[in-house]
Scaffold this motif. Structure first.
Motif, mmCIF file in Angstrom:
data_model
loop_
_atom_site.group_PDB
_atom_site.id
_atom_site.type_symbol
_atom_site.label_atom_id
_atom_site.label_comp_id
_atom_site.label_asym_id
_atom_site.label_seq_id
_atom_site.Cartn_x
_atom_site.Cartn_y
_atom_site.Cartn_z
ATOM 1 N N ILE A 115 -4.861 9.146 11.147
ATOM 2 C CA ILE A 115 -4.070 8.625 10.028
ATOM 3 C C ILE A 115 -4.367 7.143 9.793
ATOM 4 C CG2 ILE A 115 -2.034 8.034 11.429
ATOM 5 C CD1 ILE A 115 -0.313 8.892 9.042
ATOM 6 N N MET A 116 -4.639 6.395 10.861
ATOM 7 C CA MET A 116 -4.978 4.985 10.677
ATOM 8 C C MET A 116 -6.315 4.837 9.963
ATOM 9 S SD MET A 116 -3.636 2.973 14.035
ATOM 10 C CE MET A 116 -4.895 3.640 15.096
ATOM 11 N N ARG A 117 -7.284 5.607 10.396
ATOM 12 C CA ARG A 117 -8.598 5.526 9.770
ATOM 13 C C ARG A 117 -8.541 5.969 8.303
ATOM 14 N NH1 ARG A 117 -10.386 7.364 15.138
ATOM 15 N NH2 ARG A 117 -11.812 5.823 16.023
ATOM 16 N N GLN A 118 -7.745 7.002 8.024
ATOM 17 C CA GLN A 118 -7.713 7.480 6.647
ATOM 18 C C GLN A 118 -7.093 6.449 5.717
ATOM 19 O OE1 GLN A 118 -5.387 11.137 6.913
ATOM 20 N NE2 GLN A 118 -3.737 10.263 5.713
ATOM 21 N N ALA A 137 -1.533 16.672 5.049
ATOM 22 C CA ALA A 137 -1.545 15.372 4.365
ATOM 23 C C ALA A 137 -0.393 14.499 4.852
ATOM 24 C CB ALA A 137 -1.458 15.575 2.863
ATOM 25 N N ASN A 138 -0.565 13.184 4.723
ATOM 26 C CA ASN A 138 0.423 12.227 5.225
ATOM 27 C C ASN A 138 0.775 11.192 4.167
ATOM 28 O OD1 ASN A 138 0.427 12.828 8.359
ATOM 29 N ND2 ASN A 138 -1.711 12.822 7.716
ATOM 30 N N ASP A 139 2.028 10.736 4.210
ATOM 31 C CA ASP A 139 2.484 9.632 3.363
ATOM 32 C C ASP A 139 2.504 8.347 4.184
ATOM 33 O OD1 ASP A 139 2.876 11.599 1.513
ATOM 34 O OD2 ASP A 139 5.056 11.584 1.635
ATOM 35 N N VAL A 140 2.036 7.270 3.586
ATOM 36 C CA VAL A 140 2.056 5.957 4.249
ATOM 37 C C VAL A 140 2.482 4.908 3.237
ATOM 38 C CG1 VAL A 140 0.676 4.147 5.339
ATOM 39 C CG2 VAL A 140 0.298 6.532 5.960
ATOM 40 N N GLN A 141 3.419 4.045 3.652
ATOM 41 C CA GLN A 141 3.814 2.920 2.811
ATOM 42 C C GLN A 141 3.872 1.663 3.662
ATOM 43 O OE1 GLN A 141 7.368 3.446 0.500
ATOM 44 N NE2 GLN A 141 7.234 1.417 -0.457
ATOM 45 N N ILE A 195 0.860 -1.179 0.000
ATOM 46 C CA ILE A 195 0.000 0.000 0.000
ATOM 47 C C ILE A 195 0.899 1.233 0.000
ATOM 48 C CG2 ILE A 195 -1.648 1.377 1.352
ATOM 49 C CD1 ILE A 195 -2.860 -1.192 2.382
ATOM 50 N N LEU A 196 0.691 2.102 -0.970
ATOM 51 C CA LEU A 196 1.450 3.343 -1.059
ATOM 52 C C LEU A 196 0.477 4.501 -1.198
ATOM 53 C CD1 LEU A 196 4.104 4.968 -1.401
ATOM 54 C CD2 LEU A 196 3.907 4.551 -3.874
ATOM 55 N N ILE A 197 0.538 5.414 -0.237
ATOM 56 C CA ILE A 197 -0.331 6.592 -0.254
ATOM 57 C C ILE A 197 0.537 7.832 -0.099
ATOM 58 C CG2 ILE A 197 -2.227 7.801 0.886
ATOM 59 C CD1 ILE A 197 -3.226 5.071 1.879
ATOM 60 N N LYS A 198 0.477 8.715 -1.078
ATOM 61 C CA LYS A 198 1.222 9.969 -1.034
ATOM 62 C C LYS A 198 0.245 11.125 -0.785
ATOM 63 C CE LYS A 198 5.489 8.638 -2.129
ATOM 64 N NZ LYS A 198 6.656 8.895 -1.264
ATOM 65 N N LYS A 199 0.546 11.910 0.251
ATOM 66 C CA LYS A 199 -0.263 13.075 0.607
ATOM 67 C C LYS A 199 -1.736 12.679 0.798
ATOM 68 C CE LYS A 199 3.244 15.856 0.349
ATOM 69 N NZ LYS A 199 3.834 16.419 1.593
ATOM 70 N N GLY A 200 -1.952 11.647 1.624
ATOM 71 C CA GLY A 200 -3.308 11.186 1.888
ATOM 72 C C GLY A 200 -4.025 12.087 2.884
ATOM 73 N N ARG A 201 -5.343 12.167 2.741
ATOM 74 C CA ARG A 201 -6.159 12.995 3.631
ATOM 75 C C ARG A 201 -7.362 12.187 4.101
ATOM 76 N NH1 ARG A 201 -6.149 15.433 -1.216
ATOM 77 N NH2 ARG A 201 -8.413 15.678 -1.260
ATOM 78 N N HIS A 202 -7.891 12.565 5.266
ATOM 79 C CA HIS A 202 -9.111 11.927 5.767
ATOM 80 C C HIS A 202 -10.298 12.635 5.116
ATOM 81 C CE1 HIS A 202 -12.224 10.384 8.356
ATOM 82 N NE2 HIS A 202 -11.360 9.663 9.039
ATOM 83 N N ALA A 254 -6.027 11.694 -2.058
ATOM 84 C CA ALA A 254 -4.571 11.574 -1.983
ATOM 85 C C ALA A 254 -3.985 12.008 -3.313
ATOM 86 C CB ALA A 254 -4.156 10.147 -1.654
ATOM 87 N N ARG A 255 -2.724 12.431 -3.284
ATOM 88 C CA ARG A 255 -2.078 12.863 -4.519
ATOM 89 C C ARG A 255 -1.720 11.667 -5.395
ATOM 90 N NH1 ARG A 255 2.732 16.987 -3.762
ATOM 91 N NH2 ARG A 255 0.921 18.188 -3.037
ATOM 92 N N LYS A 256 -1.274 10.572 -4.769
ATOM 93 C CA LYS A 256 -0.922 9.368 -5.500
ATOM 94 C C LYS A 256 -1.215 8.166 -4.614
ATOM 95 C CE LYS A 256 3.001 6.924 -7.641
ATOM 96 N NZ LYS A 256 4.464 6.965 -7.906
#
Length: 218
Positions: A108-111, A82-86, A60-67, A127-129
């Motif tokens: 951030i976990m819920r998003q 916004a947050n990045d998560v990989q 899972i790759l999320i760039k600039k994710g938002r709730h 999210a941006r990507k």
């Protein structure tokens, strides 16, 4: 006589409509699908959502994710951070998230869970990507509540739900755990949290976001 006539007309009306039942049901199904897709498109355009990439991998790759909910509740003067998560099976299967209360751990976990779900139902995402490996299940254990009607304490509810996750999670699952072990003493809670994390890493293999106040875990 009037009642008899009305009953007869009603019976004839039902008979005449019965041949169109399948057509009416098909129309209702198509209209509901169109309504869903139109809603996806409207909200995506309005809130600058982007198309996610779905893969057959497990990362899972999320760039600039938002709730998607919280960002709508903010005032016009505020901007969502916004947050990045990989998450993947090789380098970062489990993320330990710690920090003070109201610092955004649960958000951030819920998003991540919401973005993963939105991507897999065909919606654009906040999210941006985004690149999502197919998830077979999303497990969430958050909050603290008892079930007195069944004689279950807060700790018992927490452990029952956690046991269900551990018994059913797979390498394609996404697991969200928020402060596991808080329903009992510090030492016991830390020991449980530690064992649960080890099981998820070594045996279940599920991608996991784990929020905790137990700094020893980090």
């Amino acid at each position: 006589k009037i009642l008899e006539l009305e009953s007869k007309l009603y019976y004839e009306l039902v008979l005449s409509m019965s041949e169109f039942v399948q057509t009416i049901q098909l129309n209702a199904q198509l209209i509901s699908q169109l309504d869903c897709l139109y809603s996806f498109a409207t909200i995506a355009k309005r809130n600058n959502y982007k198309k996610a990439t779905i893969s057959e991998g497990t990362s899972i790759l999320i760039k600039k994710g938002r709730h998607p909910v919280i960002e709508q509740q903010q005032s016009s003067e505020e901007s969502y951070i916004a947050n990045d998560v990989q998450l993947d099976r090789e380098k970062q299967q489990i993320m330990m998230i710690t920090g003070p209360n109201m610092s955004g751990k649960s958000t951030i976990m819920r998003q991540v869970a919401i973005i993963t779900l939105m991507a897999q139902i065909g919606s654009y995402v906040p999210a941006r990507k985004t690149k999502i490996g197919l998830c077979d299940k999303i497990f969430v254990r958050v909050g603290a509540s008892d079930d007195l009607s069944r004689g279950q304490s807060t700790f018992m509810v927490e452990m029952s739900e956690t046991a269900n996750i551990l018994n059913n999670a797979s390498q394609r699952s996404l697991v969200i755990l928020d402060e596991i072990g808080r329903g009992t003493s510090t030492f016991d809670g830390l020991s449980l949290a530690w064992s649960i994390v080890e099981f998820l890493h070594n045996q279940a293999g599920a991608k996991t976001l784990f929020a905790t106040h137990y700094h020893e875990l980090t």
